[in-house]
Design an enzyme around this catalytic site. Structure first.
Site, PDB file in Angstrom:
ATOM      1  N   CYS A   1      66.334  73.099  32.437  1.00 56.57           N
ATOM      2  CA  CYS A   1      67.264  73.981  33.164  1.00 56.57           C
ATOM      3  C   CYS A   1      66.878  74.092  34.629  1.00 56.57           C
ATOM      4  O   CYS A   1      65.749  73.838  35.008  1.00 56.57           O
ATOM      5  CB  CYS A   1      67.234  75.379  32.554  1.00 56.57           C
ATOM      6  SG  CYS A   1      67.567  75.399  30.805  1.00 56.57           S
TER       7      CYS A   1
ATOM      8  N   ARG B   1      67.521  67.263  37.026  1.00 55.26           N
ATOM      9  CA  ARG B   1      66.700  67.786  35.911  1.00 55.26           C
ATOM     10  C   ARG B   1      67.392  67.616  34.579  1.00 55.26           C
ATOM     11  O   ARG B   1      66.803  67.792  33.514  1.00 55.26           O
ATOM     12  CB  ARG B   1      66.391  69.267  36.155  1.00 55.26           C
ATOM     13  CG  ARG B   1      65.601  69.561  37.422  1.00 55.26           C
ATOM     14  CD  ARG B   1      65.686  71.034  37.826  1.00 55.26           C
ATOM     15  NE  ARG B   1      65.005  71.909  36.933  1.00 55.26           N
ATOM     16  CZ  ARG B   1      63.709  72.246  37.044  1.00 55.26           C
ATOM     17  NH1 ARG B   1      63.015  71.760  38.057  1.00 55.26           N
ATOM     18  NH2 ARG B   1      63.124  73.039  36.203  1.00 55.26           N
TER      19      ARG B   1
ATOM     20  N   TRP C   1      69.920  73.138  30.180  1.00 55.62           N
ATOM     21  CA  TRP C   1      69.564  72.040  29.273  1.00 55.62           C
ATOM     22  C   TRP C   1      69.389  72.715  27.916  1.00 55.62           C
ATOM     23  O   TRP C   1      68.410  73.438  27.683  1.00 55.62           O
ATOM     24  CB  TRP C   1      68.281  71.362  29.727  1.00 55.62           C
ATOM     25  CG  TRP C   1      67.713  70.408  28.711  1.00 55.62           C
ATOM     26  CD1 TRP C   1      66.765  70.671  27.780  1.00 55.62           C
ATOM     27  CD2 TRP C   1      68.074  69.043  28.506  1.00 55.62           C
ATOM     28  NE1 TRP C   1      66.506  69.558  27.012  1.00 55.62           N
ATOM     29  CE2 TRP C   1      67.292  68.548  27.426  1.00 55.62           C
ATOM     30  CE3 TRP C   1      68.982  68.177  29.099  1.00 55.62           C
ATOM     31  CZ2 TRP C   1      67.400  67.238  26.962  1.00 55.62           C
ATOM     32  CZ3 TRP C   1      69.067  66.877  28.635  1.00 55.62           C
ATOM     33  CH2 TRP C   1      68.305  66.426  27.582  1.00 55.62           C
TER      34      TRP C   1
ATOM     35  N   ASN D   1      65.014  79.804  32.348  1.00 52.47           N
ATOM     36  CA  ASN D   1      64.539  78.465  31.977  1.00 52.47           C
ATOM     37  C   ASN D   1      63.298  78.688  31.113  1.00 52.47           C
ATOM     38  O   ASN D   1      62.383  79.388  31.509  1.00 52.47           O
ATOM     39  CB  ASN D   1      64.175  77.666  33.243  1.00 52.47           C
ATOM     40  CG  ASN D   1      63.691  76.268  32.897  1.00 52.47           C
ATOM     41  OD1 ASN D   1      63.859  75.810  31.764  1.00 52.47           O
ATOM     42  ND2 ASN D   1      63.081  75.593  33.856  1.00 52.47           N
ATOM     43  N   GLY D   2      63.308  78.137  29.898  1.00 50.59           N
ATOM     44  CA  GLY D   2      62.153  78.307  29.008  1.00 50.59           C
ATOM     45  C   GLY D   2      62.619  78.648  27.601  1.00 50.59           C
ATOM     46  O   GLY D   2      63.799  78.527  27.280  1.00 50.59           O
TER      47      GLY D   2
ATOM     48  N   GLU E   1      56.767  48.362  20.494  1.00 48.55           N
ATOM     49  CA  GLU E   1      57.141  49.301  21.562  1.00 48.55           C
ATOM     50  C   GLU E   1      56.495  48.907  22.885  1.00 48.55           C
ATOM     51  O   GLU E   1      57.136  48.918  23.936  1.00 48.55           O
ATOM     52  CB  GLU E   1      56.755  50.720  21.149  1.00 48.55           C
ATOM     53  CG  GLU E   1      56.959  51.786  22.201  1.00 48.55           C
ATOM     54  CD  GLU E   1      58.390  51.914  22.702  1.00 48.55           C
ATOM     55  OE1 GLU E   1      59.303  51.322  22.095  1.00 48.55           O
ATOM     56  OE2 GLU E   1      58.603  52.581  23.721  1.00 48.55           O
TER      57      GLU E   1
ATOM     58  N   LYS F   1      58.552  47.981  26.317  1.00 44.10           N
ATOM     59  CA  LYS F   1      58.300  48.669  27.586  1.00 44.10           C
ATOM     60  C   LYS F   1      58.086  47.647  28.701  1.00 44.10           C
ATOM     61  O   LYS F   1      58.642  47.745  29.777  1.00 44.10           O
ATOM     62  CB  LYS F   1      57.077  49.585  27.483  1.00 44.10           C
ATOM     63  CG  LYS F   1      57.269  50.840  26.689  1.00 44.10           C
ATOM     64  CD  LYS F   1      58.093  51.920  27.376  1.00 44.10           C
ATOM     65  CE  LYS F   1      59.541  51.924  27.104  1.00 44.10           C
ATOM     66  NZ  LYS F   1      60.085  52.017  25.788  1.00 44.10           N
TER      67      LYS F   1
ATOM     68  N   GLU G   1      61.297  45.363  29.549  1.00 43.03           N
ATOM     69  CA  GLU G   1      62.511  45.999  30.079  1.00 43.03           C
ATOM     70  C   GLU G   1      62.328  46.514  31.502  1.00 43.03           C
ATOM     71  O   GLU G   1      63.326  46.706  32.210  1.00 43.03           O
ATOM     72  CB  GLU G   1      63.006  47.125  29.176  1.00 43.03           C
ATOM     73  CG  GLU G   1      62.152  48.363  29.129  1.00 43.03           C
ATOM     74  CD  GLU G   1      62.808  49.462  28.293  1.00 43.03           C
ATOM     75  OE1 GLU G   1      64.046  49.596  28.318  1.00 43.03           O
ATOM     76  OE2 GLU G   1      62.085  50.176  27.604  1.00 43.03           O
TER      77      GLU G   1
ATOM     78  N   HIS H   1      51.081  32.263  11.442  1.00 42.73           N
ATOM     79  CA  HIS H   1      52.281  31.593  10.907  1.00 42.73           C
ATOM     80  C   HIS H   1      53.181  31.100  12.033  1.00 42.73           C
ATOM     81  O   HIS H   1      54.372  30.894  11.824  1.00 42.73           O
ATOM     82  CB  HIS H   1      53.043  32.567   9.999  1.00 42.73           C
ATOM     83  CG  HIS H   1      52.236  33.033   8.852  1.00 42.73           C
ATOM     84  ND1 HIS H   1      52.011  32.268   7.718  1.00 42.73           N
ATOM     85  CD2 HIS H   1      51.521  34.178   8.680  1.00 42.73           C
ATOM     86  CE1 HIS H   1      51.232  32.937   6.892  1.00 42.73           C
ATOM     87  NE2 HIS H   1      50.924  34.094   7.440  1.00 42.73           N
TER      88      HIS H   1
ATOM     89  N   LYS I   1      70.755  53.922  30.586  1.00 51.16           N
ATOM     90  CA  LYS I   1      69.903  54.878  29.864  1.00 51.16           C
ATOM     91  C   LYS I   1      70.454  55.126  28.463  1.00 51.16           C
ATOM     92  O   LYS I   1      69.705  55.268  27.521  1.00 51.16           O
ATOM     93  CB  LYS I   1      69.813  56.198  30.620  1.00 51.16           C
ATOM     94  CG  LYS I   1      68.928  57.244  29.943  1.00 51.16           C
ATOM     95  CD  LYS I   1      67.520  56.732  29.715  1.00 51.16           C
ATOM     96  CE  LYS I   1      66.689  57.668  28.870  1.00 51.16           C
ATOM     97  NZ  LYS I   1      65.402  57.049  28.463  1.00 51.16           N
TER      98      LYS I   1
END
Ligand code: AGP
Length: 610
Positions: free
Chosen positions: A2, A27, A74, A100-101, A483, A487, A490, A506, A605
């Site tokens: 937020c 944000r 948010w 915010n929180g 992963e 990273k 990309e 193999h 995204k």
């Protein structure tokens, strides 16, 4: 997360607040609003959507006034709707605030207020806070005292800006856990979540500390604790690079989000671990608890990084809950006319909650009668709304295209889910307690890894010109190898491949030569000796070995060209920690190659198209 803006001064308050909210859009948010005192009344405008939608509302109303507060939300408690948007007014109509929180004891406060007949119009913890302050103000008839008394009973985190209709010349800001900055202008004051909303008015700022408040009254202000002790907080010059401020001082959002992980992982587990009892509380799954208990099979579907966390989840749920798990690429699953049984449970994992393939896979399974759950970051997203139930990961907005903090929080939620299901079937309280207590230590262990980032940067600079990388792991660390490879490729555009370490013989072993860096996730577990053999095989062919190893492991030093240590943890939770150095390795290589780290070529995204 937020964003908060408050203003008191001589300018047209609505435009100052809306422009300030624009500065905080980075944000991440899903609704916005303002409250202004105009001719002795509140005018409150708020909406789900963007600041530009709010601006239309505000301009249309031609708001006048010189004191007001604004917010970009948010969502954490309650979907992004007009009712849940901030500012929130209390039941007396005197107190309005933005927050915010997370108020952790808001349910207790809500019950107390409801018992006295207070009714609520939203699902938010913030409205409860406004009403709690209002209930005390009714008694003490002193705005500042009411705020201080209320906050001394509140548990959790807040950054708030508060107004009182009876005191139109006052504005109060209080911080605990969610940053707040006070800007000192020329006969004007501006409060904001960070300096990016202030610098266009003044560079003189005070960064409030936890449990510290700024009380603005007329053209004076004072800073004090919520326990009424005056503080002499230093007035500082704020740096001008707006761009830098939005990134919290980091060069890229990706790095900021990597460093947020101790906090975001804490937010993922907060209030959910019942370590003493050896259990977890996942309130969002209440409506489907029996269906989960009855499931004969769990299918997890996702894309990209979320698919990697799903693979970790497969190990965790099968080990701890003994239910068969199948992991499916959503894009494959949706077109395969999959066989689905009515007692199947299908879990969709998605940071954005908008990935088209994952959404389609969930709809396909719903169509065939499965119970569908979501493990999602964005509250109010399509997947969050269409699933029967779910668990939010509370990672805050993830701006960098490369997913980092979402991965570690997804795995944390999957570990809690495995305990949740396991404890309904055969997982012992003792075993569950061990895992739960280890989960509680993860944030500090992530921080320990981050504190050694310089070593990872040195390694990155040595290998930034490699044309190919191989990432190898076994068991729970195989998804981490995948992963790590994702990273790197990309954001640096270097080809990288993740593989089960045992599979190397193999085929991929043909790739090994002195030009190929091989990253091993070689942490201590019951198949450690096997991974050591794989490292020997690579060394025998002059491959360069970078090993992610468990602190204290000296044997690995004799085998690897580079060792990056991570703290010891339960082998079930190693993927959370092992991912961190791989995130940093890919970040530093990408920066060294001068790539567009936050917005790499060809990528979005959220892939909302097929
Ligand atoms: C990961 O770094 C990528 N940004 C991408 O693979 C991403 O994980 C994938 O598109 C899934 O996104 P979601 O979690 O929002 O569904």
């Amino acid at each position: 997360m937020c964003g908060i803006v408050g203003y008191k001064g001589h300018q047209q308050v609505s435009s100052v607040i809306v422009n300030g909210l624009r500065r905080l859009e980075y944000r991440g948010y899903d609704s916005a609003g303002v409250a202004i005192i105009e001719n002795g009344h509140y005018v409150i405008k708020k909406c789900a959507g963007l600041v530009e939608d709010l601006e239309k509302l505000v301009n249309h109303s031609q708001l006048k006034g010189t004191v007001g507060i604004g917010h970009t939300r948010w969502a954490t408690h309650g979907a992004p709707t007009n009712e849940n948007a901030h500012p929130h007014l209390d039941y007396t109509g005197k107190i309005v605030l933005v927050h915010n929180g997370i108020i952790e004891n808001y349910q207790t406060l809500k019950k107390k207020l409801a018992k006295n007949g207070v009714e609520f119009v939203s699902q938010t913890d913030t409205e409860v806070l406004a009403c709690f302050i209002g209930s005390i103000y009714e008694k003490v008839q002193n705005f500042e005292l009411a705020v201080r008394l209320a906050l001394s009973e509140v548990e959790g985190t807040f950054g708030i800006a508060v107004l009182c209709l009876d005191e139109p010349d006052m504005m109060i800001a209080v911080r605990r856990g969610s940053p707040l900055v006070l800007g000192l202008g020329n006969n004007e004051f501006i409060i904001a979540s960070d300096a990016s909303a202030i610098v266009q008015h003044t560079r003189q700022v005070i960064y409030l500390n936890d449990n510290e408040m700024a009380v603005i009254d007329g053209d004076t202000y004072v800073t004090k604790t919520i326990y009424d002790q005056e503080t002499d907080s230093e007035i500082q010059e704020v740096e001008f690079e707006l761009e830098k401020i939005e990134k919290g001082g980091f060069d890229h959002f990706m790095l900021k989000e990597i460093y947020e992980q101790p906090e975001t992982f804490h937010n993922a587990i907060r209030g959910r671990l019942l370590s003493a009892e050896g259990n977890v509380k996942l309130g969002g799954l209440g409506p489907v608890r029996d269906k989960i208990r009855a499931a004969k099979r769990i299918i997890i579907t996702a894309c990209g990084t979320s698919w990697h966390s799903a693979l970790v989840g497969e190990y965790l749920i099968e080990q701890l809950a003994h239910i068969p798990v199948e992991v499916e690429y959503a894009s494959e699953f949706r077109y395969r006319n999959p066989i689905i049984y009515p007692d199947d449970v299908l879990i969709g994992i998605s940071q954005s909650g908008e990935t088209a393939d994952t959404l389609a896979a969930l709809r396909e399974a719903k169509q065939k009668g499965a119970t569908i759950l979501g493990i999602v970051n964005v509250v109010g997203s399509t997947i969050a709304r269409e699933t029967d139930a779910g668990v939010f990961i509370h990672a805050g907005p993830e701006i960098g295209v490369a997913s980092t903090k979402a991965f570690t929080s997804q795995v944390g939620v999957l570990a809690m889910l495995a305990i949740y299901i396991g404890r309904m079937i055969h997982l012992s309280q003792r075993e569950a307690k061990v895992i739960a207590q280890e989960l509680e230590k993860i944030p500090q262990k992530i921080q320990q890894i981050l504190d050694n980032a310089d070593k990872i940067k040195e390694i990155a600079l040595q290998y930034k010109d490699a044309q190919n990388f191989l990432y190898l792991g076994r068991g729970l660390n195989f998804p981490v190898a995948l992963e790590g490879a994702l990273k790197l490729k990309e954001i640096s555009y270097i080809h990288a491949e993740g593989y089960p370490a045992a599979e190397m013989k193999h085929g991929p072993i043909a790739l090994i030569d002195e030009n190929l860096p091989v990253v091993f996730i070689a942490t201590k577990d019951d198949i450690y000796d096997k991974i050591i053999s794989n490292i020997e095989e690579v060394r025998a062919r002059k491959g360069k070995v970078i090993a992610i190893a468990t602190e204290g492991d000296t044997q690995i030093l004799t085998l690897a060209d580079h060792v990056i240590y991570i703290p010891e943890t339960d082998s079930m939770l190693t993927p959370i920690l092992a991912a961190i150095p791989l995130q940093l390795l890919s970040y530093y290589i990408s920066v060294a190659l001068d790539r567009n780290v936050d917005k790499p070529r060809n990528l979005a995204k959220s892939v909302t198209v097929e």
